[in-house]
Write a protein that holds these residues in place. Sequence first.
Motif, PDB file in Angstrom:
ATOM      1  N   GLY A  72       0.809  -1.216   0.000  1.00 55.61           N
ATOM      2  CA  GLY A  72       0.000   0.000   0.000  1.00 55.61           C
ATOM      3  C   GLY A  72       0.840   1.263   0.000  1.00 55.61           C
ATOM      4  N   VAL A  73       1.903   1.291   0.837  1.00 57.02           N
ATOM      5  CA  VAL A  73       2.749   2.486   0.952  1.00 57.02           C
ATOM      6  C   VAL A  73       4.217   2.071   0.927  1.00 57.02           C
ATOM      7  N   LEU A  74       4.976   2.699   0.046  1.00 57.23           N
ATOM      8  CA  LEU A  74       6.426   2.536  -0.004  1.00 57.23           C
ATOM      9  C   LEU A  74       7.041   3.911   0.202  1.00 57.23           C
ATOM     10  N   GLN A  75       7.857   4.043   1.261  1.00 56.48           N
ATOM     11  CA  GLN A  75       8.501   5.316   1.592  1.00 56.48           C
ATOM     12  C   GLN A  75       9.992   5.188   1.302  1.00 56.48           C
ATOM     13  N   VAL A  76      10.532   6.089   0.466  1.00 55.69           N
ATOM     14  CA  VAL A  76      11.946   6.057   0.097  1.00 55.69           C
ATOM     15  C   VAL A  76      12.529   7.449   0.335  1.00 55.69           C
ATOM     16  N   ASP A  77      13.499   7.536   1.243  1.00 54.98           N
ATOM     17  CA  ASP A  77      14.093   8.833   1.577  1.00 54.98           C
ATOM     18  C   ASP A  77      15.614   8.766   1.547  1.00 54.98           C
ATOM     19  N   GLU A  78      16.221   9.826   1.001  1.00 58.86           N
ATOM     20  CA  GLU A  78      17.680  10.018   1.031  1.00 58.86           C
ATOM     21  C   GLU A  78      18.430   8.845   0.392  1.00 58.86           C
ATOM     22  N   CYS A  79      17.870   8.285  -0.650  1.00 56.86           N
ATOM     23  CA  CYS A  79      18.549   7.203  -1.387  1.00 56.86           C
ATOM     24  C   CYS A  79      19.104   7.803  -2.680  1.00 56.86           C
ATOM     25  N   GLU A  80      20.332   8.271  -2.612  1.00 59.16           N
ATOM     26  CA  GLU A  80      20.909   9.018  -3.730  1.00 59.16           C
ATOM     27  C   GLU A  80      21.479   8.109  -4.805  1.00 59.16           C
ATOM     28  N   ARG A  81      21.801   6.868  -4.459  1.00 59.40           N
ATOM     29  CA  ARG A  81      22.321   5.924  -5.459  1.00 59.40           C
ATOM     30  C   ARG A  81      21.265   4.875  -5.778  1.00 59.40           C
ATOM     31  N   SER A  82      21.609   3.917  -6.607  1.00 64.32           N
ATOM     32  CA  SER A  82      20.632   3.014  -7.217  1.00 64.32           C
ATOM     33  C   SER A  82      19.757   2.266  -6.212  1.00 64.32           C
ATOM     34  N   VAL A  83      18.445   2.452  -6.351  1.00 66.82           N
ATOM     35  CA  VAL A  83      17.437   1.700  -5.612  1.00 66.82           C
ATOM     36  C   VAL A  83      16.388   1.258  -6.630  1.00 66.82           C
ATOM     37  N   LYS A  84      16.336  -0.046  -6.897  1.00 65.70           N
ATOM     38  CA  LYS A  84      15.430  -0.577  -7.916  1.00 65.70           C
ATOM     39  C   LYS A  84      14.274  -1.323  -7.256  1.00 65.70           C
ATOM     40  N   ILE A  85      13.057  -0.947  -7.631  1.00 65.29           N
ATOM     41  CA  ILE A  85      11.855  -1.599  -7.124  1.00 65.29           C
ATOM     42  C   ILE A  85      11.175  -2.325  -8.271  1.00 65.29           C
ATOM     43  N   GLN A  86      10.995  -3.628  -8.129  1.00 66.60           N
ATOM     44  CA  GLN A  86      10.366  -4.445  -9.174  1.00 66.60           C
ATOM     45  C   GLN A  86       9.066  -5.021  -8.625  1.00 66.60           C
ATOM     46  N   PHE A  87       7.938  -4.578  -9.186  1.00 62.04           N
ATOM     47  CA  PHE A  87       6.628  -5.092  -8.788  1.00 62.04           C
ATOM     48  C   PHE A  87       6.213  -6.208  -9.734  1.00 62.04           C
ATOM     49  N   ALA A  88       5.605  -7.260  -9.164  1.00 61.80           N
ATOM     50  CA  ALA A  88       5.147  -8.372  -9.994  1.00 61.80           C
ATOM     51  C   ALA A  88       4.029  -7.920 -10.924  1.00 61.80           C
ATOM     52  N   GLU A  89       3.157  -7.050 -10.411  1.00 59.79           N
ATOM     53  CA  GLU A  89       2.016  -6.588 -11.187  1.00 59.79           C
ATOM     54  C   GLU A  89       1.793  -5.108 -10.947  1.00 59.79           C
ATOM     55  N   GLN A  90       1.242  -4.461 -11.935  1.00 62.23           N
ATOM     56  CA  GLN A  90       0.969  -3.036 -11.801  1.00 62.23           C
ATOM     57  C   GLN A  90      -0.011  -2.756 -10.674  1.00 62.23           C
TER      58      GLN A  90
END
Length: 396
Positions: A170-188
């Motif tokens: 439901g909620v993904l919080q991403v803060d102060e991640c200046e280098r590569s952070v990849k999020i892969q969802f199975a479904e839209q």
Amino acid sequence: LDPPIIRIDPTCRAEMTNYPSWDAKAAALCKQVDEEDKAEEAANNEALGLTEDPKGATTEKAEKELKQLDDHSTKRKDFIAWTKEREVSLSHDAQEAPVVLDGPEVQGKAVVLKGSKGVKYVVPEGSKILKLMVDNCCNVSIRLQANLLTSTVELYKCEEFELSVEQPVGVLQVDECERSVKIQFAEQDHIGKIYHQNSPGLSVACGFGGEQQRTVGKAGAFQLMTRVVGKSLQTNPVRRGEGEFPLDLATADGEANFEQPEEEAVPAAEQKKLDAEKNRLAGNEMFRACDFAQAAALYSLALEKDPENSAVWSNRSQCWLKLGQFDKALADATQCTKVDGKNPKGWFRKGMSLHAMERYGEAIPALLEAEKLEPTNKQIVDAIKMAQLKARKAAS
């Protein structure tokens, strides 16, 4: 010579002999002044509520407020202690074998992964983790196979990080991640709301079929929110109302849209399709909140208005799978393949429904059809291997 004779006036003698009475009078006047000062001080204290007993109104109010502050402080301390009891912090150094987050140590608790390096984590299906927080981790990957109880993941100051999401978040919080952070969802439909700040390395992709990662993060001390609109990702600034509560409103005129595509218009040929789309989106919200029964009900409303939408048949099939109603899941998945034979989710749901019903031999062809449409989807490949293994065991 005889000394001069000094004569004293009798009245002066009388006045001189009255000095003691003057002292007494002066003392009486001083005492009167002291008493008047004390009376005035008492009156002032009473007006200010500084008397001891009974308490003045101002003192009673002040003491009541102090007591309330003490009560709030105690409650806050109790809440912090309660939170700590429901939180477990873990850290791991580099290792080859994946670390499985499961068992009594983490069940019902918020898991904080702090300072880990070179680790692969797996959160298996059935893990009853409350929430997942990742803090200052480097070269770490997480495979999220379970539904989190709060449907929330938080990332802070991570780099070279990968998160594979196989269940709704439901909620993904991403803060102060200046280098590569990849999020892969199975479904839209698994994508809820992604809040992020000063995270230029953040990118998102949907499906495990090799879809290219799309950068959504930006550098800067402002918060953004990315979500699915229509069939695309859209990122807008977070605007806040009273109490700094995010309004999640669309971008206003004159505000930058950060080069995201415009919202695709919902098919509007008929009012029924518009209403069906609203029901589908509402169903997606309930699905991400893990309320699968309510999601199924909303998907049913959508199908009444637009029965040719294969995605909704697939989504409702997934709801039935989650609810353990495998025959209904199979029926919806089969209908999905009839409406759109090129929808890999329909074939995958059909295979998983048959697998759940222990009809492994029938599950394999359906899963192979899904693999033809998404050959790089690891989830499908793993399901085929498991069905084949189960089929061999059942035949032996």
